[in-house]
Design a protein around this motif. Structure first.
Motif, PDB file in Angstrom:
ATOM      1  N   MET A   1       0.816  -1.215   0.000  1.00  0.00           N
ATOM      2  CA  MET A   1       0.000   0.000   0.000  1.00  0.00           C
ATOM      3  C   MET A   1       0.846   1.260   0.000  1.00  0.00           C
ATOM      4  O   MET A   1       0.577   2.218  -0.729  1.00  0.00           O
ATOM      5  CB  MET A   1      -0.943  -0.016   1.208  1.00  0.00           C
ATOM      6  CG  MET A   1      -1.876   1.179   1.295  1.00  0.00           C
ATOM      7  SD  MET A   1      -1.235   2.487   2.371  1.00  0.00           S
ATOM      8  CE  MET A   1      -1.507   1.765   3.990  1.00  0.00           C
ATOM      9  N   ARG A   2       1.900   1.287   0.791  1.00  0.00           N
ATOM     10  CA  ARG A   2       2.717   2.488   0.907  1.00  0.00           C
ATOM     11  C   ARG A   2       3.458   2.815  -0.383  1.00  0.00           C
ATOM     12  O   ARG A   2       3.746   3.981  -0.650  1.00  0.00           O
ATOM     13  CB  ARG A   2       3.679   2.351   2.092  1.00  0.00           C
ATOM     14  CG  ARG A   2       2.960   2.465   3.437  1.00  0.00           C
ATOM     15  CD  ARG A   2       3.755   1.827   4.546  1.00  0.00           C
ATOM     16  NE  ARG A   2       3.079   1.968   5.835  1.00  0.00           N
ATOM     17  CZ  ARG A   2       2.084   1.202   6.240  1.00  0.00           C
ATOM     18  NH1 ARG A   2       1.608   0.236   5.458  1.00  0.00           N
ATOM     19  NH2 ARG A   2       1.530   1.384   7.429  1.00  0.00           N
ATOM     20  N   ASP A   3       3.771   1.814  -1.177  1.00  0.00           N
ATOM     21  CA  ASP A   3       4.417   2.058  -2.464  1.00  0.00           C
ATOM     22  C   ASP A   3       3.411   2.561  -3.496  1.00  0.00           C
ATOM     23  O   ASP A   3       3.624   3.585  -4.143  1.00  0.00           O
ATOM     24  CB  ASP A   3       5.091   0.777  -2.977  1.00  0.00           C
ATOM     25  CG  ASP A   3       6.384   0.473  -2.240  1.00  0.00           C
ATOM     26  OD1 ASP A   3       7.128   1.417  -1.934  1.00  0.00           O
ATOM     27  OD2 ASP A   3       6.643  -0.709  -1.963  1.00  0.00           O
ATOM     28  N   THR A   4       2.315   1.833  -3.665  1.00  0.00           N
ATOM     29  CA  THR A   4       1.339   2.193  -4.697  1.00  0.00           C
ATOM     30  C   THR A   4       0.630   3.510  -4.376  1.00  0.00           C
ATOM     31  O   THR A   4       0.534   4.390  -5.234  1.00  0.00           O
ATOM     32  CB  THR A   4       0.314   1.055  -4.869  1.00  0.00           C
ATOM     33  OG1 THR A   4       0.995  -0.092  -5.416  1.00  0.00           O
ATOM     34  CG2 THR A   4      -0.800   1.457  -5.816  1.00  0.00           C
ATOM     35  N   VAL A   5       0.152   3.662  -3.156  1.00  0.00           N
ATOM     36  CA  VAL A   5      -0.518   4.915  -2.791  1.00  0.00           C
ATOM     37  C   VAL A   5       0.495   6.049  -2.710  1.00  0.00           C
ATOM     38  O   VAL A   5       0.217   7.174  -3.138  1.00  0.00           O
ATOM     39  CB  VAL A   5      -1.285   4.766  -1.467  1.00  0.00           C
ATOM     40  CG1 VAL A   5      -1.849   6.106  -1.005  1.00  0.00           C
ATOM     41  CG2 VAL A   5      -2.416   3.751  -1.623  1.00  0.00           C
ATOM     42  N   GLY A   6       1.681   5.755  -2.208  1.00  0.00           N
ATOM     43  CA  GLY A   6       2.708   6.793  -2.123  1.00  0.00           C
ATOM     44  C   GLY A   6       3.078   7.356  -3.471  1.00  0.00           C
ATOM     45  O   GLY A   6       3.160   8.583  -3.660  1.00  0.00           O
ATOM     46  N   MET A   7       3.292   6.483  -4.457  1.00  0.00           N
ATOM     47  CA  MET A   7       3.628   6.942  -5.807  1.00  0.00           C
ATOM     48  C   MET A   7       2.462   7.711  -6.427  1.00  0.00           C
ATOM     49  O   MET A   7       2.655   8.694  -7.148  1.00  0.00           O
ATOM     50  CB  MET A   7       4.008   5.759  -6.684  1.00  0.00           C
ATOM     51  CG  MET A   7       5.315   5.070  -6.284  1.00  0.00           C
ATOM     52  SD  MET A   7       6.781   6.088  -6.551  1.00  0.00           S
ATOM     53  CE  MET A   7       6.921   6.001  -8.344  1.00  0.00           C
ATOM     54  N   THR A   8       1.230   7.280  -6.143  1.00  0.00           N
ATOM     55  CA  THR A   8       0.049   7.976  -6.660  1.00  0.00           C
ATOM     56  C   THR A   8      -0.078   9.365  -6.048  1.00  0.00           C
ATOM     57  O   THR A   8      -0.363  10.348  -6.752  1.00  0.00           O
ATOM     58  CB  THR A   8      -1.215   7.150  -6.382  1.00  0.00           C
ATOM     59  OG1 THR A   8      -1.066   5.844  -6.967  1.00  0.00           O
ATOM     60  CG2 THR A   8      -2.449   7.813  -6.973  1.00  0.00           C
ATOM     61  N   LEU A   9       0.144   9.463  -4.750  1.00  0.00           N
ATOM     62  CA  LEU A   9       0.109  10.763  -4.085  1.00  0.00           C
ATOM     63  C   LEU A   9       1.138  11.716  -4.698  1.00  0.00           C
ATOM     64  O   LEU A   9       0.844  12.891  -4.950  1.00  0.00           O
ATOM     65  CB  LEU A   9       0.383  10.607  -2.588  1.00  0.00           C
ATOM     66  CG  LEU A   9      -0.757  10.008  -1.741  1.00  0.00           C
ATOM     67  CD1 LEU A   9      -0.248   9.624  -0.355  1.00  0.00           C
ATOM     68  CD2 LEU A   9      -1.921  10.993  -1.632  1.00  0.00           C
ATOM     69  N   LEU A  10       2.338  11.220  -4.952  1.00  0.00           N
ATOM     70  CA  LEU A  10       3.376  12.062  -5.550  1.00  0.00           C
ATOM     71  C   LEU A  10       2.940  12.563  -6.919  1.00  0.00           C
ATOM     72  O   LEU A  10       3.147  13.740  -7.255  1.00  0.00           O
ATOM     73  CB  LEU A  10       4.691  11.276  -5.656  1.00  0.00           C
ATOM     74  CG  LEU A  10       5.444  11.056  -4.345  1.00  0.00           C
ATOM     75  CD1 LEU A  10       6.545  10.024  -4.533  1.00  0.00           C
ATOM     76  CD2 LEU A  10       6.021  12.372  -3.835  1.00  0.00           C
ATOM     77  N   ALA A  11       2.346  11.684  -7.719  1.00  0.00           N
ATOM     78  CA  ALA A  11       1.868  12.090  -9.045  1.00  0.00           C
ATOM     79  C   ALA A  11       0.751  13.127  -8.942  1.00  0.00           C
ATOM     80  O   ALA A  11       0.546  13.917  -9.872  1.00  0.00           O
ATOM     81  CB  ALA A  11       1.387  10.869  -9.825  1.00  0.00           C
TER      82      ALA A  11
END
Length: 406
Positions: free
Chosen positions: A221-231
């Motif tokens: 979750m922290r990778d997928t949501v984290g990358m989405t938040l950055l985008a």
């Protein structure tokens, strides 16, 4: 974790590929302090209830049974390509007489947790003496009192851990864990499957019709949501509930559009190499190792930012060979030993002195910006903020509904 790519497609020198073989790079030069400081902030908030050591420990058989069981992520240790054995483990057994059963059965933090949770909850032996969990999972295990306090008397080389990683938010003073490797989360892609396109943004992953049905995201979750938040222009270290909900909404729309093939843990490698997966969120070292066989594979750290993390040694409750595990930790915190591992896996070494050895022994590795990150690369690296227990439950439930559909 684990911690490289078509270097030309990424803007890096392809001559560097030889030294890049791995899973989740090195703290060296000016960037070391900045990188380690980022890693030190990872974790999950929450204070463990007072542990009862007598209920956590089994009778330690280490003095009479020279064996050890270690579970780890795939492709996360040095390998002799001819014999398919692990040279550092073989040397450890020769040096100590301790035989290690090394199992690559840790593909995803939640998946692994589900396997060991029944035994840990029941106060039973998991059959493992040590494994390597990502920062936030270590925080959870500590909070649940399911990992044992380390006896630092057996780990004098712990003094070689990078100073800024010796005291972290999720484990102050490193009483229950020690870092194994660190790395970045970015985008891996197969040019043959993308029609020759470089995949450099999450917008491409999410909307490029040429990739439809051939994109995977991570079950972390922290990778997928984290990358989405950055985008989305949000900082994963400071996001709100509303930001998280917006990220889940976007990911749900991407899933419902048919753009995704699915969500994976460490197993995306085979599909990426074959082209069944055209592009995916991926960990640095995985793609680099795949490039040993397929140099055309590409890897991008998006301009909007990328995630950074550590995986860490822990000893579960009721482990039968705790001292043997601590002797193993001490062995790998010898800079010469860790340099051998990093030279193969190419994730970020957390041991002081290993970088100088690599500079002398394998200068090509020392030139790689994912192993020796530049200030620019470090400036775009982000950690996922610590979560309260309530937040972790809420966010995991929403993310699970996304990945499983339920």
């Amino acid at each position: 974790m684990t911690d490289r790519p078509s270097e030309q497609d990424r803007g890096f020198d392809p001559a560097l590929a030889r030294g890049l073989l791995s899973r989740r790079g090195m703290l060296a030069g000016i960037g070391a302090t900045g990188l380690a400081s980022l890693l030190a902030a990872c974790g999950t908030k929450g204070t463990a209830t007072k542990a009862n050591p007598s209920s956590q420990a089994a009778q330690d058989r280490s003095d009479t049974e020279k064996v050890l069981s270690w579970s780890n992520w795939p492709e996360y240790i040095d390998v002799d390509d001819k014999t398919k054995t692990h040279p550092t483990l073989a040397a450890f057994t020769k040096q100590t007489g301790i035989k290690v059963t090394y199992t690559e059965d840790y593909n995803d933090n939640d998946e692994f947790f589900a396997k060991v949770q029944p035994q840990l909850r029941a106060g039973a032996d998991t059959g493992r003496d040590v494994w390597c969990s990502t920062d936030w999972m270590v925080a959870k295990l500590i909070r649940l009192n399911w990992v044992q306090k380390l006896d630092k008397a057996n780990i004098p080389n712990a003094k070689n851990v990078q100073d800024t990683l010796a005291n972290v938010e999720f484990d102050p003073g490193r009483q229950f864990s020690l870092p194994w490797q660190s790395g970045f989360t970015g985008i891996g892609y197969n040019p043959k499957a993308t029609g020759g396109k470089k995949i450099e943004t999450l917008d491409q992953l999410f909307t490029d019709k040429a990739l439809k049905g051939k994109v995977t995201l991570l079950t972390e979750m922290r990778d997928t949501v984290g990358m989405t938040l950055l985008a989305m222009g949000k900082d994963p270290a400071k996001f709100t509930d509303a930001d998280f909900d917006a990220a889940i909404k976007q990911l749900t729309e991407v899933k419902n559009s048919g753009q995704l093939k699915g969500f994976t843990g460490n197993e995306y490698g085979k599909g990426l190499a074959s082209g069944d997966i055209a592009a995916c969120l991926a960990w640095t070292g995985d793609v680099v190792q795949l490039q040993a066989d397929n140099p055309a594979l590409g890897y991008t750290l998006p301009s909007t930012g990328h995630m950074i993390w550590s995986d860490n040694f822990v000893i579960p409750n009721r482990a039968k060979h705790k001292k043997n595990a601590e002797i193993l930790f001490n062995y790998y915190y010898d800079p010469k030993v860790m340099a051998q591992v990093v030279d193969y896996v190419n994730y970020i070494s957390v041991v002081k002195g290993a970088e100088q050895i690599l500079v002398a022994d394998d200068p090509d590795v020392a030139k790689n910006p994912l192993i020796f990150p530049s200030e620019e690369v470090l400036g775009r690296a982000h950690v996922f903020r610590g979560l309260t227990e309530a937040e972790e439950t809420k966010y995991n439930k929403a993310f699970q509904a996304l990945t499983t559909g339920g």
